[in-house]
Design a protein around this motif. Sequence first.
Motif, PDB file in Angstrom:
ATOM      1  N   THR A 125      -7.241  -2.589   6.480  1.00 47.28           N
ATOM      2  CA  THR A 125      -6.087  -3.344   6.937  1.00 47.28           C
ATOM      3  C   THR A 125      -5.536  -2.819   8.253  1.00 47.28           C
ATOM      4  OG1 THR A 125      -4.557  -1.992   5.637  1.00 47.28           O
ATOM      5  CG2 THR A 125      -5.396  -4.020   4.608  1.00 47.28           C
ATOM      6  N   THR A 133      -9.893   2.850   0.785  1.00 52.81           N
ATOM      7  CA  THR A 133     -10.795   1.835   1.360  1.00 52.81           C
ATOM      8  C   THR A 133     -10.000   0.635   1.834  1.00 52.81           C
ATOM      9  OG1 THR A 133     -12.613   2.551  -0.049  1.00 52.81           O
ATOM     10  CG2 THR A 133     -12.750   0.324   0.868  1.00 52.81           C
ATOM     11  N   ARG A 134      -9.072   0.199   1.021  1.00 49.16           N
ATOM     12  CA  ARG A 134      -8.256  -0.969   1.390  1.00 49.16           C
ATOM     13  C   ARG A 134      -7.386  -0.663   2.609  1.00 49.16           C
ATOM     14  NH1 ARG A 134      -5.136  -5.185  -2.301  1.00 49.16           N
ATOM     15  NH2 ARG A 134      -4.398  -6.459  -0.597  1.00 49.16           N
ATOM     16  N   LEU A 159       0.809  -1.217   0.000  1.00 51.29           N
ATOM     17  CA  LEU A 159       0.000   0.000   0.000  1.00 51.29           C
ATOM     18  C   LEU A 159       0.846   1.272   0.000  1.00 51.29           C
ATOM     19  CD1 LEU A 159      -2.923  -1.065   2.358  1.00 51.29           C
ATOM     20  CD2 LEU A 159      -2.579  -1.501  -0.083  1.00 51.29           C
TER      21      LEU A 159
END
Length: 69
Positions: free
Chosen positions: A68, A63-64, A34
């Motif tokens: 996480t 969003t991801r 990320l």
Amino acid sequence: DLADRAYAQVERLTGPTADFLNNRGYSYMLRGDLRRASTDLSRAAALDPTNERIHNNLRALETRARGTR
């Protein structure tokens, strides 16, 4: 590893265009990197601020990243 080698070859040929950075950033995101995804997608958005595809990928990354934590 294969994707990284392919992206390195493409970058040598095209340079860091907005489309290239968007595609590589999306690839990083799919692979769970990320931090690199954010760097590439942010650079892509700076180069092409009206590109909706890039902004959609940035939203997907946000969003991801929230999911996480």
